[in-house]
Design a protein around this motif. Structure first.
Motif, PDB file in Angstrom:
ATOM      1  N   VAL A   1       2.807   6.050  -3.038  1.00 31.03           N
ATOM      2  CA  VAL A   1       3.966   6.843  -3.361  1.00 31.03           C
ATOM      3  C   VAL A   1       3.953   6.867  -4.987  1.00 31.03           C
ATOM      4  CG1 VAL A   1       6.370   6.660  -3.850  1.00 31.03           C
ATOM      5  CG2 VAL A   1       5.498   6.078  -1.859  1.00 31.03           C
ATOM      6  N   ILE A   2       3.394   5.858  -5.715  1.00 31.08           N
ATOM      7  CA  ILE A   2       3.233   5.877  -6.945  1.00 31.08           C
ATOM      8  C   ILE A   2       2.143   6.964  -7.617  1.00 31.08           C
ATOM      9  CG2 ILE A   2       2.588   4.638  -9.256  1.00 31.08           C
ATOM     10  CD1 ILE A   2       3.994   2.222  -7.934  1.00 31.08           C
ATOM     11  N   MET A   3       1.016   6.883  -6.791  1.00 31.61           N
ATOM     12  CA  MET A   3      -0.002   7.548  -6.995  1.00 31.61           C
ATOM     13  C   MET A   3       0.361   9.137  -6.813  1.00 31.61           C
ATOM     14  SD  MET A   3      -3.310   5.544  -5.412  1.00 31.61           S
ATOM     15  CE  MET A   3      -4.491   7.061  -5.790  1.00 31.61           C
ATOM     16  N   LEU A   4       1.030   9.495  -5.667  1.00 31.17           N
ATOM     17  CA  LEU A   4       1.636  10.803  -5.358  1.00 31.17           C
ATOM     18  C   LEU A   4       2.696  11.141  -6.571  1.00 31.17           C
ATOM     19  CD1 LEU A   4       2.230  10.609  -1.519  1.00 31.17           C
ATOM     20  CD2 LEU A   4       0.397  12.011  -2.973  1.00 31.17           C
ATOM     21  N   ALA A   5       3.382  10.388  -6.851  1.00 32.03           N
ATOM     22  CA  ALA A   5       4.234  10.676  -8.060  1.00 32.03           C
ATOM     23  C   ALA A   5       3.471  11.356  -9.574  1.00 32.03           C
ATOM     24  CB  ALA A   5       5.279   9.585  -8.409  1.00 32.03           C
ATOM     25  N   LEU A   6       2.480  10.429  -9.732  1.00 32.35           N
ATOM     26  CA  LEU A   6       1.829  10.519 -10.742  1.00 32.35           C
ATOM     27  C   LEU A   6       1.059  11.911 -10.722  1.00 32.35           C
ATOM     28  CD1 LEU A   6       0.211   7.034 -11.652  1.00 32.35           C
ATOM     29  CD2 LEU A   6       1.971   8.297 -12.916  1.00 32.35           C
ATOM     30  N   ILE A   7       0.345  12.151  -9.580  1.00 38.51           N
ATOM     31  CA  ILE A   7      -0.197  13.292  -9.470  1.00 38.51           C
ATOM     32  C   ILE A   7       0.444  14.648  -9.627  1.00 38.51           C
ATOM     33  CG2 ILE A   7      -1.719  14.917  -7.786  1.00 38.51           C
ATOM     34  CD1 ILE A   7      -2.712  12.170  -6.714  1.00 38.51           C
TER      35      ILE A   7
ATOM     36  N   SER B   1       0.706  -1.171  -0.087  1.00 36.19           N
ATOM     37  CA  SER B   1       0.025   0.031   0.014  1.00 36.19           C
ATOM     38  C   SER B   1       0.855   1.364   0.213  1.00 36.19           C
ATOM     39  CB  SER B   1      -1.096   0.061   1.162  1.00 36.19           C
ATOM     40  OG  SER B   1      -0.115   0.069   2.351  1.00 36.19           O
ATOM     41  N   ALA B   2       2.064   1.329   0.744  1.00 35.49           N
ATOM     42  CA  ALA B   2       2.901   2.305   0.648  1.00 35.49           C
ATOM     43  C   ALA B   2       3.640   2.625  -0.636  1.00 35.49           C
ATOM     44  CB  ALA B   2       4.014   2.086   1.688  1.00 35.49           C
TER      45      ALA B   2
END
Length: 226
Positions: free
Chosen positions: A28-34, A23-24
């Protein structure tokens, strides 16, 4: 029995820690994409703002270039009007207003003003100004027109056509010349035309409409029901 319980507890712990680390990583991947998406949007906004600023700068520079050209043309026309009036006085053998240093009219000037055909002198001035304007239009100016609103006033319209740049209009200046009604002014000197700039404006650019596009009013509640 105890071994089985220990084994199950160990498997549950491993599953718990594996789920936490997964989940971490997803977070992190979602934050990077955003952040990437917002960065792209920021770059697009900055690029569009830079393009608008460049267009505004080019339009402003061209506007002041046109205004400078109009000012130079207006200055030449103003000087031509003054020189033409002096030439008309000399042609009619009238003494210049500034020939006396003390400001008083010469003795012969009063007698000359009584004998001069003032309407004919003004008509000579109008014709000579019209001729000079046509000559300047052919040599120096893109467009010049002289119109007479009445017998005592000349309105000279100077127009610069729009440049080749798209979205730019031309420039228009208007000079009003009030002709003197009497030969002598209050100081006893020969009167002269009074110049005044009555219009100084940039013209809007022409808009080309696409043929075939129909514009019509939108009918709101055509039946009249409330």
């Amino acid at each position: 029995m105890r071994r089985r319980l220990k084994k199950r507890m160990k498997e549950r712990k491993e599953m718990f820690f594996t789920a936490q680390s997964g989940s971490a990583s997803v977070l992190v991947i979602m934050l990077a994409l955003i952040l990437i998406v917002f960065g792209v949007f920021a770059m697009m906004t900055a690029h569009s703002g830079l393009a608008i600023a460049r267009r505004n700068a080019a339009w402003t520079q061209r506007h002041y270039d046109l205004e400078g050209e109009a000012a130079a043309i207006t200055w030449r026309v103003s000087g031509m009007l003054a020189d033409t009036w002096e030439e008309v006085l000399v042609a009619n053998e009238l003494e210049q207003p500034g020939s006396r240093t003390d400001g008083t009219p010469p003795p012969s000037q009063v007698s000359q003003s009584a004998a001069v055909d003032w309407p004919n002198l003004l008509e000579q001035y109008r014709r000579l100004v019209a001729y000079r304007l046509a000559e300047m239009a052919d040599m120096q100016m893109d467009a010049a027109q002289a119109t007479l609103s009445d017998e005592d006033t000349m309105i000279i319209t100077l127009a610069l056509p729009p440049p080749e740049e798209p979205g730019m209009g031309g420039f228009r200046a208007e000079i009003q010349v009030a002709l003197p009604g009497t030969p002598l002014d209050e100081q006893g000197l020969f009167s002269r035309p009074v110049q005044k700039i009555t219009a100084w404006q940039s013209l809007p650019a022409e808009v080309e409409y696409i043929e075939g596009v129909e514009f019509r009013d939108v009918e709101v509640n055509p039946s009249g029901d409330s």
